[in-house]
Design a protein around this motif. Sequence first.
Motif, PDB file in Angstrom:
ATOM      1  N   ALA A 195      36.412 -40.174 -28.380  1.00 45.63           N
ATOM      2  CA  ALA A 195      35.124 -39.258 -29.433  1.00 45.63           C
ATOM      3  C   ALA A 195      34.277 -40.643 -29.938  1.00 45.63           C
ATOM      4  CB  ALA A 195      35.123 -38.369 -30.283  1.00 45.63           C
ATOM      5  N   LEU A 196      35.005 -41.919 -30.795  1.00 46.69           N
ATOM      6  CA  LEU A 196      34.149 -43.095 -30.774  1.00 46.69           C
ATOM      7  C   LEU A 196      34.224 -43.313 -29.503  1.00 46.69           C
ATOM      8  CD1 LEU A 196      37.106 -43.440 -33.226  1.00 46.69           C
ATOM      9  CD2 LEU A 196      34.754 -43.499 -34.245  1.00 46.69           C
ATOM     10  N   ASN A 197      34.649 -43.642 -28.305  1.00 45.22           N
ATOM     11  CA  ASN A 197      34.502 -44.801 -27.406  1.00 45.22           C
ATOM     12  C   ASN A 197      32.942 -44.072 -26.905  1.00 45.22           C
ATOM     13  OD1 ASN A 197      36.385 -46.746 -27.889  1.00 45.22           O
ATOM     14  ND2 ASN A 197      38.497 -45.221 -26.617  1.00 45.22           N
ATOM     15  N   GLY A 198      33.309 -42.673 -27.037  1.00 47.31           N
ATOM     16  CA  GLY A 198      31.991 -42.004 -26.220  1.00 47.31           C
ATOM     17  C   GLY A 198      30.495 -41.827 -27.055  1.00 47.31           C
ATOM     18  N   GLY A 199      30.872 -42.468 -28.569  1.00 47.25           N
ATOM     19  CA  GLY A 199      30.102 -41.866 -29.246  1.00 47.25           C
ATOM     20  C   GLY A 199      29.750 -40.608 -29.328  1.00 47.25           C
ATOM     21  N   ASP A 200      30.390 -39.616 -28.806  1.00 46.72           N
ATOM     22  CA  ASP A 200      30.285 -38.205 -29.810  1.00 46.72           C
ATOM     23  C   ASP A 200      30.586 -37.557 -31.321  1.00 46.72           C
ATOM     24  OD1 ASP A 200      30.476 -35.542 -29.448  1.00 46.72           O
ATOM     25  OD2 ASP A 200      32.051 -35.300 -28.208  1.00 46.72           O
ATOM     26  N   GLU A 201      29.530 -37.871 -31.773  1.00 48.14           N
ATOM     27  CA  GLU A 201      29.659 -37.478 -33.136  1.00 48.14           C
ATOM     28  C   GLU A 201      29.606 -36.041 -33.664  1.00 48.14           C
ATOM     29  OE1 GLU A 201      25.511 -39.810 -35.092  1.00 48.14           O
ATOM     30  OE2 GLU A 201      24.897 -39.872 -33.460  1.00 48.14           O
TER      31      GLU A 201
ATOM     32  N   ALA B 171      35.291 -47.164 -36.029  1.00 48.89           N
ATOM     33  CA  ALA B 171      34.605 -47.240 -36.582  1.00 48.89           C
ATOM     34  C   ALA B 171      34.191 -47.465 -37.383  1.00 48.89           C
ATOM     35  CB  ALA B 171      35.100 -45.748 -37.323  1.00 48.89           C
ATOM     36  N   ARG B 172      34.594 -48.544 -37.844  1.00 46.87           N
ATOM     37  CA  ARG B 172      33.636 -49.695 -38.490  1.00 46.87           C
ATOM     38  C   ARG B 172      33.104 -50.710 -37.789  1.00 46.87           C
ATOM     39  NH1 ARG B 172      38.725 -52.769 -41.946  1.00 46.87           N
ATOM     40  NH2 ARG B 172      39.001 -51.268 -43.470  1.00 46.87           N
ATOM     41  N   GLN B 173      32.975 -51.381 -36.360  1.00 48.80           N
ATOM     42  CA  GLN B 173      32.168 -51.762 -35.411  1.00 48.80           C
ATOM     43  C   GLN B 173      30.952 -50.544 -35.171  1.00 48.80           C
ATOM     44  OE1 GLN B 173      34.607 -52.078 -31.731  1.00 48.80           O
ATOM     45  NE2 GLN B 173      35.736 -54.329 -32.809  1.00 48.80           N
ATOM     46  N   ALA B 174      31.346 -49.377 -34.835  1.00 47.74           N
ATOM     47  CA  ALA B 174      30.126 -48.398 -34.775  1.00 47.74           C
ATOM     48  C   ALA B 174      28.962 -48.132 -35.846  1.00 47.74           C
ATOM     49  CB  ALA B 174      30.183 -46.746 -34.418  1.00 47.74           C
ATOM     50  N   LEU B 175      29.384 -48.350 -37.770  1.00 47.46           N
ATOM     51  CA  LEU B 175      28.826 -47.932 -38.511  1.00 47.46           C
ATOM     52  C   LEU B 175      27.883 -49.708 -38.137  1.00 47.46           C
ATOM     53  CD1 LEU B 175      28.375 -47.317 -40.979  1.00 47.46           C
ATOM     54  CD2 LEU B 175      30.527 -47.923 -41.744  1.00 47.46           C
ATOM     55  N   ALA B 176      28.690 -50.641 -38.416  1.00 47.27           N
ATOM     56  CA  ALA B 176      27.687 -51.792 -38.325  1.00 47.27           C
ATOM     57  C   ALA B 176      27.151 -51.699 -37.494  1.00 47.27           C
ATOM     58  CB  ALA B 176      29.133 -53.132 -38.277  1.00 47.27           C
ATOM     59  N   ARG B 177      26.837 -51.083 -36.194  1.00 46.47           N
ATOM     60  CA  ARG B 177      25.564 -51.271 -34.656  1.00 46.47           C
ATOM     61  C   ARG B 177      24.347 -50.273 -35.661  1.00 46.47           C
ATOM     62  NH1 ARG B 177      29.754 -51.421 -31.605  1.00 46.47           N
ATOM     63  NH2 ARG B 177      29.830 -49.736 -31.130  1.00 46.47           N
ATOM     64  N   ALA B 178      25.143 -49.067 -36.424  1.00 44.44           N
ATOM     65  CA  ALA B 178      24.327 -48.510 -36.938  1.00 44.44           C
ATOM     66  C   ALA B 178      23.248 -48.753 -38.224  1.00 44.44           C
ATOM     67  CB  ALA B 178      25.418 -46.888 -37.050  1.00 44.44           C
ATOM     68  N   VAL B 179      23.814 -49.390 -39.188  1.00 44.37           N
ATOM     69  CA  VAL B 179      23.064 -49.993 -39.930  1.00 44.37           C
ATOM     70  C   VAL B 179      22.495 -50.824 -39.628  1.00 44.37           C
ATOM     71  CG1 VAL B 179      24.212 -51.142 -41.746  1.00 44.37           C
ATOM     72  CG2 VAL B 179      25.162 -49.205 -41.749  1.00 44.37           C
ATOM     73  N   GLU B 180      22.937 -52.112 -38.774  1.00 45.06           N
ATOM     74  CA  GLU B 180      22.097 -53.011 -38.356  1.00 45.06           C
ATOM     75  C   GLU B 180      20.413 -52.244 -37.487  1.00 45.06           C
ATOM     76  OE1 GLU B 180      22.355 -57.236 -35.276  1.00 45.06           O
ATOM     77  OE2 GLU B 180      23.878 -55.504 -35.687  1.00 45.06           O
ATOM     78  N   GLN B 181      20.671 -51.380 -36.726  1.00 49.43           N
ATOM     79  CA  GLN B 181      19.556 -50.706 -35.598  1.00 49.43           C
ATOM     80  C   GLN B 181      18.616 -49.980 -36.879  1.00 49.43           C
ATOM     81  OE1 GLN B 181      21.202 -48.588 -33.362  1.00 49.43           O
ATOM     82  NE2 GLN B 181      22.233 -49.990 -31.718  1.00 49.43           N
ATOM     83  N   GLN B 182      19.213 -50.006 -37.835  1.00 51.28           N
ATOM     84  CA  GLN B 182      18.019 -49.512 -39.457  1.00 51.28           C
ATOM     85  C   GLN B 182      17.603 -50.316 -40.039  1.00 51.28           C
ATOM     86  OE1 GLN B 182      19.536 -45.971 -41.871  1.00 51.28           O
ATOM     87  NE2 GLN B 182      21.967 -46.635 -40.856  1.00 51.28           N
ATOM     88  N   THR B 183      18.416 -51.333 -41.155  1.00 51.76           N
ATOM     89  CA  THR B 183      17.700 -52.512 -41.248  1.00 51.76           C
ATOM     90  C   THR B 183      16.823 -53.184 -40.039  1.00 51.76           C
ATOM     91  OG1 THR B 183      20.254 -53.095 -41.736  1.00 51.76           O
ATOM     92  CG2 THR B 183      18.400 -54.463 -41.831  1.00 51.76           C
ATOM     93  N   GLN B 184      17.452 -53.624 -38.915  1.00 55.61           N
ATOM     94  CA  GLN B 184      15.896 -53.776 -37.925  1.00 55.61           C
ATOM     95  C   GLN B 184      14.753 -52.793 -37.869  1.00 55.61           C
ATOM     96  OE1 GLN B 184      18.179 -54.315 -34.236  1.00 55.61           O
ATOM     97  NE2 GLN B 184      18.907 -55.840 -34.771  1.00 55.61           N
TER      98      GLN B 184
END
Length: 246
Positions: free
Chosen positions: A35-41, A126-139
Amino acid sequence: MKTTRRSLNHLHDLLVEQFRAFQALAQILESERRALNGGDEALLQTLGLQKERLLERLERLESERQASLRALAEELGIDPAQGKLLAQVCRALPQDSAEPLERLQQGIYMLLQSLHETTMGNRALARQALARAVEQQTQLVGLFEPGAWKQPAGEVSRLPSALASLVEARNALANEVHAGHNSLAANHLNLALEQFSLVLGTRGGRGKAGEAQASPGLVETIAGLYRQSCTYRAVVQACERTLHSL
């Protein structure tokens, strides 16, 4: 000896339950990795609930196993305070009684090693996915900082205050999610998103009868990124608890 046999059977049954529960946890962790690899929230949230219940069950089983092992040791005249208690109990038992316990313990040990490695990997994903989501929010939020939009002379921008309300609501929800309850803050966030959408629509012009033109795609993107960050943060926290429990 009859009492010892009953205690021995009870300990054996608890070890079997533990082994099966760890096998179930291994299946959940493998599904979580996919699910993490597929982004299935949605699947991650479902698996998170399943894992939470299973960890609670494993904690209960471990407490029962320790109590059962101490009781059996006392019946065999072994001091329960000594280390490697199961190994000492097995040495005091007949071989045909000790071998099933030893096999189960070895199987559990091997499962724990595998579970630890899988959990470490899932936490990293999960940490990598979280960092991406936070970075996109910030941008995205950075696009609407004061000065990012040209302001007509004499017009007072409501965008910074609307964005501030949105961020405040987002942070409040994060705190409540961490505490395990989020109904009030979720309502607050929804209201802030509506207000943010309204202000963006006002800046873009007005529709019929002076109605503000909202930007649902942009607002949904902001909300979606925040939901992603909440989901991945929960996975990281669950991995931490799993590692602590193993």
